[in-house]
Design an enzyme around this catalytic site. Sequence first.
Site, short mmCIF file in Angstrom:
data_model
loop_
_atom_site.label_atom_id
_atom_site.label_comp_id
_atom_site.label_asym_id
_atom_site.label_seq_id
_atom_site.Cartn_x
_atom_site.Cartn_y
_atom_site.Cartn_z
N ARG A 1 40.75 121.04 -35.66
CA ARG A 1 39.61 121.92 -35.41
C ARG A 1 39.98 123.36 -35.78
O ARG A 1 39.19 124.09 -36.37
CB ARG A 1 39.19 121.86 -33.93
CG ARG A 1 38.61 120.52 -33.48
CD ARG A 1 37.28 120.24 -34.14
NE ARG A 1 36.31 121.27 -33.87
CZ ARG A 1 35.58 121.38 -32.74
NH1 ARG A 1 35.72 120.48 -31.79
NH2 ARG A 1 34.72 122.37 -32.58
N GLN B 1 33.22 119.67 -36.15
CA GLN B 1 34.05 118.54 -35.73
C GLN B 1 34.34 117.60 -36.90
O GLN B 1 35.47 117.15 -37.09
CB GLN B 1 33.29 117.76 -34.62
CG GLN B 1 34.05 116.55 -34.14
CD GLN B 1 35.30 116.92 -33.38
OE1 GLN B 1 35.24 117.71 -32.45
NE2 GLN B 1 36.44 116.37 -33.76
N ARG C 1 27.33 127.39 -29.38
CA ARG C 1 27.17 126.00 -28.88
C ARG C 1 25.88 126.01 -28.07
O ARG C 1 25.80 126.69 -27.04
CB ARG C 1 28.36 125.58 -28.04
CG ARG C 1 28.10 124.28 -27.29
CD ARG C 1 29.36 123.63 -26.75
NE ARG C 1 30.13 123.03 -27.82
CZ ARG C 1 31.13 122.16 -27.63
NH1 ARG C 1 31.49 121.81 -26.41
NH2 ARG C 1 31.79 121.66 -28.65
N ASP D 1 32.84 107.98 -29.32
CA ASP D 1 32.56 109.24 -28.62
C ASP D 1 32.03 108.87 -27.23
O ASP D 1 31.65 107.71 -26.99
CB ASP D 1 31.53 110.08 -29.40
CG ASP D 1 31.33 111.47 -28.80
OD1 ASP D 1 32.17 111.91 -27.98
OD2 ASP D 1 30.30 112.12 -29.14
N CYS E 1 36.34 112.62 -30.96
CA CYS E 1 36.32 114.10 -30.96
C CYS E 1 36.86 114.69 -29.68
O CYS E 1 37.22 115.86 -29.65
CB CYS E 1 34.90 114.59 -31.23
SG CYS E 1 33.73 114.17 -29.93
N HIS F 1 27.20 118.21 -34.99
CA HIS F 1 28.47 118.88 -34.67
C HIS F 1 29.29 118.98 -35.96
O HIS F 1 30.32 118.32 -36.11
CB HIS F 1 29.21 118.05 -33.61
CG HIS F 1 30.33 118.76 -32.91
ND1 HIS F 1 30.64 120.09 -33.11
CD2 HIS F 1 31.22 118.31 -31.98
CE1 HIS F 1 31.67 120.42 -32.35
NE2 HIS F 1 32.04 119.36 -31.65
N1 CP Z 1 35.26 118.02 -29.56
C1 CP Z 1 34.79 119.13 -28.97
O1 CP Z 1 33.88 119.78 -29.49
O2 CP Z 1 35.40 119.45 -27.81
P1 CP Z 1 34.94 120.58 -26.77
O3 CP Z 1 33.65 120.11 -26.15
O4 CP Z 1 36.06 120.66 -25.79
O5 CP Z 1 34.73 121.86 -27.51
N1 NVA Z 2 28.67 113.96 -27.98
C1 NVA Z 2 29.44 114.83 -27.15
C2 NVA Z 2 30.44 115.58 -27.97
C3 NVA Z 2 31.33 116.49 -27.17
C4 NVA Z 2 32.28 117.28 -28.04
C5 NVA Z 2 28.53 115.80 -26.42
O1 NVA Z 2 27.58 116.30 -27.04
O2 NVA Z 2 28.74 116.04 -25.23
#
Ligand code: CP
Ligand code: NVA
Length: 309
Positions: free
Chosen positions: A295, A140, A110, A228, A267, A137
Amino acid sequence: MSQVKHFLSLSDIAASELRAILSEAHRIKKARGSLPKGQIDMDAPFSGQTLALIFEKSSTRTRFSFDMAMRQLGGTSITATSNDMQLGRGETIEDTAKVLSRFVDGIMLRANSHDTLTALAQNAQVPVINGLTDYNHPCQIMADLQTLEERGGQLSDMTLTWVGDGNNVAVSFAHASAKFGFKLRISCPYGYTMDGAIIEAARAQGANIETITDPLSACKDTDVVIADTFVSMGDTDADKRLSDLMSHQVNDALMEAAAKDAIFLHCLPAHRGEEVTASVIDGPQSAVFDEAENRLHAQKAVIRWSLEA
Ligand code: CP
Ligand code: NVA
Protein backbone atom coordinates in the site's frame (compact mmCIF):
# COMPACT_ATOMS: atom_id res chain seq x y z
CA MET A 1 -8.78 22.78 -14.00
CA SER A 2 -8.47 20.18 -16.72
CA GLN A 3 -4.95 19.25 -15.63
CA VAL A 4 -6.08 18.10 -12.16
CA LYS A 5 -5.59 14.32 -12.06
CA HIS A 6 -7.97 12.69 -9.61
CA PHE A 7 -7.50 9.03 -8.67
CA LEU A 8 -11.09 8.00 -8.03
CA SER A 9 -11.61 4.76 -9.93
CA LEU A 10 -9.44 2.46 -12.03
CA SER A 11 -12.23 2.56 -14.61
CA ASP A 12 -11.56 6.29 -15.21
CA ILE A 13 -7.85 5.99 -15.95
CA ALA A 14 -6.20 4.74 -19.14
CA ALA A 15 -4.57 1.31 -18.99
CA SER A 16 -1.24 2.81 -20.08
CA GLU A 17 -1.29 5.29 -17.19
CA LEU A 18 -2.15 2.60 -14.65
CA ARG A 19 0.64 0.42 -16.07
CA ALA A 20 3.04 3.33 -15.62
CA ILE A 21 1.90 3.86 -12.01
CA LEU A 22 2.42 0.17 -11.20
CA SER A 23 5.88 0.16 -12.79
CA GLU A 24 6.73 3.28 -10.82
CA ALA A 25 5.59 1.53 -7.62
CA HIS A 26 8.11 -1.26 -8.28
CA ARG A 27 10.85 1.30 -9.01
CA ILE A 28 10.08 3.31 -5.87
CA LYS A 29 10.15 0.21 -3.67
CA LYS A 30 13.48 -1.00 -5.10
CA ALA A 31 15.05 2.47 -4.95
CA ARG A 32 14.47 2.74 -1.20
CA GLY A 33 16.23 -0.54 -0.51
CA SER A 34 16.68 -0.79 3.24
CA LEU A 35 16.50 2.91 4.11
CA PRO A 36 15.00 3.51 7.57
CA LYS A 37 11.24 3.86 7.27
CA GLY A 38 11.19 7.50 8.34
CA GLN A 39 14.02 8.62 6.05
CA ILE A 40 13.05 10.84 3.13
CA ASP A 41 13.64 9.51 -0.39
CA MET A 42 16.87 10.79 -2.00
CA ASP A 43 14.96 12.92 -4.51
CA ALA A 44 12.41 14.25 -1.93
CA PRO A 45 10.01 15.07 -4.79
CA PHE A 46 7.23 16.50 -2.63
CA SER A 47 9.26 18.81 -0.45
CA GLY A 48 6.96 21.65 0.57
CA GLN A 49 3.75 19.83 -0.36
CA THR A 50 0.95 18.67 1.92
CA LEU A 51 -1.70 16.00 1.45
CA ALA A 52 -4.89 16.10 3.56
CA LEU A 53 -6.08 12.67 4.75
CA ILE A 54 -9.78 12.71 5.62
CA PHE A 55 -11.60 9.71 7.06
CA GLU A 56 -15.33 9.18 7.40
CA LYS A 57 -14.59 5.57 8.42
CA SER A 58 -11.92 3.71 10.39
CA SER A 59 -8.55 2.84 8.89
CA THR A 60 -5.19 1.39 9.85
CA ARG A 61 -3.38 0.65 6.57
CA THR A 62 -4.71 3.55 4.51
CA ARG A 63 -4.05 6.05 7.26
CA PHE A 64 -0.51 5.00 8.08
CA SER A 65 0.58 4.19 4.53
CA PHE A 66 -0.54 7.54 3.12
CA ASP A 67 1.06 9.43 6.01
CA MET A 68 4.36 7.55 5.65
CA ALA A 69 4.17 7.91 1.88
CA MET A 70 4.08 11.70 2.14
CA ARG A 71 6.90 11.71 4.70
CA GLN A 72 9.09 9.54 2.46
CA LEU A 73 8.27 11.74 -0.53
CA GLY A 74 9.57 14.70 1.45
CA GLY A 75 6.17 16.28 2.08
CA THR A 76 3.74 16.33 4.97
CA SER A 77 0.20 15.21 5.64
CA ILE A 78 -2.65 16.37 7.85
CA THR A 79 -5.04 13.67 9.07
CA ALA A 80 -8.57 14.31 10.30
CA THR A 81 -11.71 12.30 10.73
CA SER A 82 -14.82 13.96 9.38
CA ASN A 83 -16.03 14.25 12.96
CA ASP A 84 -12.99 16.39 13.79
CA MET A 85 -14.04 18.70 10.97
CA GLN A 86 -17.09 20.88 10.35
CA LEU A 87 -17.95 18.26 7.70
CA GLY A 88 -19.19 16.14 10.62
CA ARG A 89 -21.49 19.02 11.68
CA GLY A 90 -23.08 19.49 8.29
CA GLU A 91 -20.69 21.72 6.34
CA THR A 92 -21.06 20.71 2.71
CA ILE A 93 -18.46 18.64 0.92
CA GLU A 94 -18.49 21.29 -1.84
CA ASP A 95 -17.45 24.06 0.58
CA THR A 96 -14.95 21.71 2.23
CA ALA A 97 -13.38 21.04 -1.19
CA LYS A 98 -13.06 24.75 -1.99
CA VAL A 99 -11.56 25.62 1.40
CA LEU A 100 -9.08 22.73 1.56
CA SER A 101 -7.93 23.55 -1.97
CA ARG A 102 -6.63 26.85 -0.58
CA PHE A 103 -4.53 25.07 2.05
CA VAL A 104 -3.23 21.76 0.73
CA ASP A 105 -1.82 20.29 -2.48
CA GLY A 106 -4.00 17.17 -2.58
CA ILE A 107 -6.79 15.43 -0.67
CA MET A 108 -7.19 11.75 0.13
CA LEU A 109 -10.71 10.86 1.24
CA ARG A 110 -12.16 7.67 2.71
CA ALA A 111 -15.89 8.23 2.32
CA ASN A 112 -19.05 6.44 3.30
CA SER A 113 -20.61 7.28 -0.04
CA HIS A 114 -18.86 7.39 -3.40
CA ASP A 115 -21.04 10.42 -4.22
CA THR A 116 -19.22 12.35 -1.48
CA LEU A 117 -15.91 11.54 -3.14
CA THR A 118 -17.06 12.63 -6.60
CA ALA A 119 -18.56 15.84 -5.18
CA LEU A 120 -15.24 16.55 -3.48
CA ALA A 121 -13.36 16.02 -6.74
CA GLN A 122 -15.79 18.14 -8.74
CA ASN A 123 -15.29 21.07 -6.39
CA ALA A 124 -11.60 20.73 -5.53
CA GLN A 125 -8.87 22.60 -7.34
CA VAL A 126 -6.30 20.03 -6.21
CA PRO A 127 -6.08 16.27 -6.92
CA VAL A 128 -8.37 13.97 -4.96
CA ILE A 129 -7.38 10.37 -4.20
CA ASN A 130 -9.87 7.66 -3.25
CA GLY A 131 -8.99 5.95 0.03
CA LEU A 132 -12.05 3.63 -0.18
CA THR A 133 -15.75 4.27 -0.62
CA ASP A 134 -18.83 2.05 -0.50
CA TYR A 135 -18.29 1.57 -4.26
CA ASN A 136 -14.59 0.81 -4.75
CA HIS A 137 -11.04 0.77 -3.37
CA PRO A 138 -8.61 1.47 -6.23
CA CYS A 139 -5.43 2.09 -4.17
CA GLN A 140 -5.82 -1.34 -2.61
CA ILE A 141 -5.86 -3.08 -5.96
CA MET A 142 -2.71 -1.26 -7.15
CA ALA A 143 -0.92 -2.70 -4.09
CA ASP A 144 -2.40 -6.13 -4.74
CA LEU A 145 -1.21 -6.16 -8.34
CA GLN A 146 2.25 -5.00 -7.24
CA THR A 147 2.33 -7.97 -4.86
CA LEU A 148 1.45 -10.42 -7.64
CA GLU A 149 4.01 -8.97 -10.05
CA GLU A 150 6.82 -8.98 -7.52
CA ARG A 151 6.20 -12.69 -7.00
CA GLY A 152 6.84 -13.22 -10.68
CA GLY A 153 3.31 -13.10 -12.05
CA GLN A 154 2.55 -11.81 -15.55
CA LEU A 155 -0.86 -10.30 -14.93
CA SER A 156 -2.18 -10.86 -18.44
CA ASP A 157 -1.52 -14.61 -18.05
CA MET A 158 -3.18 -14.93 -14.64
CA THR A 159 -6.56 -16.00 -13.37
CA LEU A 160 -7.69 -14.32 -10.14
CA THR A 161 -10.66 -15.63 -8.16
CA TRP A 162 -12.69 -13.46 -5.82
CA VAL A 163 -14.63 -15.47 -3.21
CA GLY A 164 -17.26 -13.95 -0.91
CA ASP A 165 -19.17 -10.68 -0.95
CA GLY A 166 -19.20 -8.81 -4.28
CA ASN A 167 -18.17 -5.65 -2.46
CA ASN A 168 -16.19 -2.43 -3.01
CA VAL A 169 -12.82 -4.19 -3.21
CA ALA A 170 -14.20 -6.71 -5.70
CA VAL A 171 -15.45 -3.84 -7.88
CA SER A 172 -11.94 -2.45 -8.21
CA PHE A 173 -10.70 -5.90 -9.24
CA ALA A 174 -13.38 -5.92 -11.96
CA HIS A 175 -12.13 -2.53 -13.17
CA ALA A 176 -8.52 -3.74 -13.02
CA SER A 177 -9.29 -6.80 -15.14
CA ALA A 178 -10.10 -4.43 -18.00
CA LYS A 179 -6.92 -2.42 -17.54
CA PHE A 180 -4.35 -5.15 -16.80
CA GLY A 181 -5.79 -8.05 -18.80
CA PHE A 182 -6.08 -10.74 -16.14
CA LYS A 183 -9.02 -13.12 -16.02
CA LEU A 184 -11.29 -12.56 -13.03
CA ARG A 185 -13.66 -15.17 -11.63
CA ILE A 186 -16.18 -13.87 -9.12
CA SER A 187 -17.85 -16.33 -6.76
CA CYS A 188 -20.56 -14.89 -4.51
CA PRO A 189 -23.60 -16.50 -2.90
CA TYR A 190 -27.10 -15.48 -3.90
CA GLY A 191 -27.88 -11.98 -2.61
CA TYR A 192 -24.21 -10.92 -2.48
CA THR A 193 -23.31 -10.84 -6.17
CA MET A 194 -21.72 -7.80 -7.75
CA ASP A 195 -24.13 -5.43 -9.48
CA GLY A 196 -24.55 -6.77 -13.02
CA ALA A 197 -24.26 -3.25 -14.46
CA ILE A 198 -20.78 -2.90 -12.95
CA ILE A 199 -19.69 -6.20 -14.49
CA GLU A 200 -21.13 -5.24 -17.86
CA ALA A 201 -19.42 -1.84 -17.77
CA ALA A 202 -16.10 -3.51 -16.94
CA ARG A 203 -16.60 -6.01 -19.76
CA ALA A 204 -17.32 -3.11 -22.12
CA GLN A 205 -13.86 -1.77 -21.17
CA GLY A 206 -12.33 -5.17 -21.97
CA ALA A 207 -12.54 -7.05 -18.66
CA ASN A 208 -12.53 -10.84 -18.81
CA ILE A 209 -14.97 -11.71 -15.99
CA GLU A 210 -16.67 -15.00 -15.28
CA THR A 211 -19.24 -15.39 -12.49
CA ILE A 212 -19.27 -18.85 -10.88
CA THR A 213 -21.49 -19.33 -7.82
CA ASP A 214 -19.81 -22.51 -6.55
CA PRO A 215 -16.55 -21.44 -4.84
CA LEU A 216 -14.79 -24.78 -5.36
CA SER A 217 -15.38 -24.66 -9.13
CA ALA A 218 -14.37 -20.99 -9.16
CA CYS A 219 -11.04 -21.77 -7.47
CA LYS A 220 -10.14 -24.71 -9.71
CA ASP A 221 -6.60 -24.14 -11.09
CA THR A 222 -6.76 -20.42 -10.34
CA ASP A 223 -3.51 -18.51 -9.72
CA VAL A 224 -4.83 -16.23 -7.00
CA VAL A 225 -7.59 -16.63 -4.40
CA ILE A 226 -8.90 -13.42 -2.84
CA ALA A 227 -11.09 -12.96 0.23
CA ASP A 228 -12.40 -9.93 2.09
CA THR A 229 -14.51 -9.39 5.17
CA PHE A 230 -18.12 -10.57 5.05
CA VAL A 231 -19.16 -7.40 6.91
CA SER A 232 -17.83 -4.21 5.40
CA MET A 233 -17.81 -0.86 7.17
CA GLY A 234 -21.33 0.53 6.96
CA ASP A 235 -23.04 -2.89 6.69
CA THR A 236 -25.70 -3.13 9.37
CA ASP A 237 -26.77 -6.79 8.95
CA ALA A 238 -23.71 -8.53 10.37
CA ASP A 239 -25.40 -11.67 11.72
CA LYS A 240 -27.26 -12.34 8.49
CA ARG A 241 -24.13 -11.75 6.41
CA LEU A 242 -22.00 -14.09 8.50
CA SER A 243 -24.58 -16.81 8.12
CA ASP A 244 -25.29 -16.24 4.41
CA LEU A 245 -21.64 -15.93 3.37
CA MET A 246 -20.09 -18.85 5.29
CA SER A 247 -20.56 -21.07 2.22
CA HIS A 248 -17.88 -18.86 0.64
CA GLN A 249 -15.21 -19.06 3.33
CA VAL A 250 -11.72 -19.48 1.85
CA ASN A 251 -10.35 -22.65 3.42
CA ASP A 252 -7.84 -25.41 2.69
CA ALA A 253 -10.24 -27.17 0.32
CA LEU A 254 -10.45 -24.09 -1.93
CA MET A 255 -6.68 -23.57 -1.83
CA GLU A 256 -6.16 -27.22 -2.76
CA ALA A 257 -8.46 -26.78 -5.77
CA ALA A 258 -6.37 -23.80 -6.91
CA ALA A 259 -3.07 -24.04 -8.81
CA LYS A 260 -0.22 -25.59 -6.81
CA ASP A 261 1.53 -22.30 -6.08
CA ALA A 262 -1.62 -20.15 -5.91
CA ILE A 263 -1.31 -16.95 -3.90
CA PHE A 264 -3.83 -15.90 -1.26
CA LEU A 265 -4.68 -12.19 -0.98
CA HIS A 266 -6.79 -10.27 1.54
CA CYS A 267 -6.80 -6.48 1.87
CA LEU A 268 -7.14 -6.77 5.70
CA PRO A 269 -8.48 -6.39 8.31
CA ALA A 270 -9.22 -10.14 8.37
CA HIS A 271 -11.57 -12.18 10.52
CA ARG A 272 -10.10 -15.64 10.97
CA GLY A 273 -12.80 -18.29 11.06
CA GLU A 274 -15.17 -16.11 9.03
CA GLU A 275 -14.15 -15.22 5.45
CA VAL A 276 -10.87 -17.16 5.73
CA THR A 277 -9.44 -19.88 7.94
CA ALA A 278 -6.29 -19.22 9.97
CA SER A 279 -4.63 -22.10 8.11
CA VAL A 280 -4.93 -20.16 4.83
CA ILE A 281 -4.23 -16.58 5.89
CA ASP A 282 -1.34 -17.60 8.14
CA GLY A 283 -0.17 -20.32 5.76
CA PRO A 284 2.66 -20.42 3.21
CA GLN A 285 0.55 -19.28 0.24
CA SER A 286 -0.61 -16.09 1.94
CA ALA A 287 0.89 -12.81 0.71
CA VAL A 288 -1.22 -10.55 2.90
CA PHE A 289 1.57 -8.72 4.72
CA ASP A 290 3.53 -7.98 1.54
CA GLU A 291 0.20 -6.80 0.17
CA ALA A 292 -0.29 -4.49 3.15
CA GLU A 293 3.29 -3.13 2.84
CA ASN A 294 2.76 -2.46 -0.83
CA ARG A 295 0.00 0.00 0.00
CA LEU A 296 2.87 2.35 0.88
CA HIS A 297 4.85 1.85 -2.32
CA ALA A 298 1.86 1.77 -4.67
CA GLN A 299 0.38 4.91 -3.13
CA LYS A 300 3.65 6.79 -3.45
CA ALA A 301 3.33 6.09 -7.18
CA VAL A 302 -0.32 7.19 -7.15
CA ILE A 303 0.56 10.40 -5.29
CA ARG A 304 3.33 11.14 -7.80
CA TRP A 305 0.92 10.58 -10.70
CA SER A 306 -1.72 12.87 -9.18
CA LEU A 307 0.32 15.64 -7.60
CA GLU A 308 3.11 15.94 -10.15
CA ALA A 309 0.68 16.95 -12.91
N1 CP B 1 -7.09 -2.49 3.46
C1 CP B 1 -7.39 -1.32 4.02
O1 CP B 1 -7.81 -0.38 3.35
O2 CP B 1 -7.17 -1.27 5.35
P1 CP B 1 -7.61 -0.10 6.35
O3 CP B 1 -9.11 -0.14 6.44
O4 CP B 1 -6.94 -0.43 7.64
O5 CP B 1 -7.15 1.21 5.79
N1 NVA C 1 -14.68 -4.22 2.17
C1 NVA C 1 -14.04 -3.69 3.33
C2 NVA C 1 -12.64 -3.28 3.00
C3 NVA C 1 -11.87 -2.74 4.17
C4 NVA C 1 -10.49 -2.27 3.79
C5 NVA C 1 -14.83 -2.51 3.86
O1 NVA C 1 -15.30 -1.70 3.06
O2 NVA C 1 -15.00 -2.40 5.09
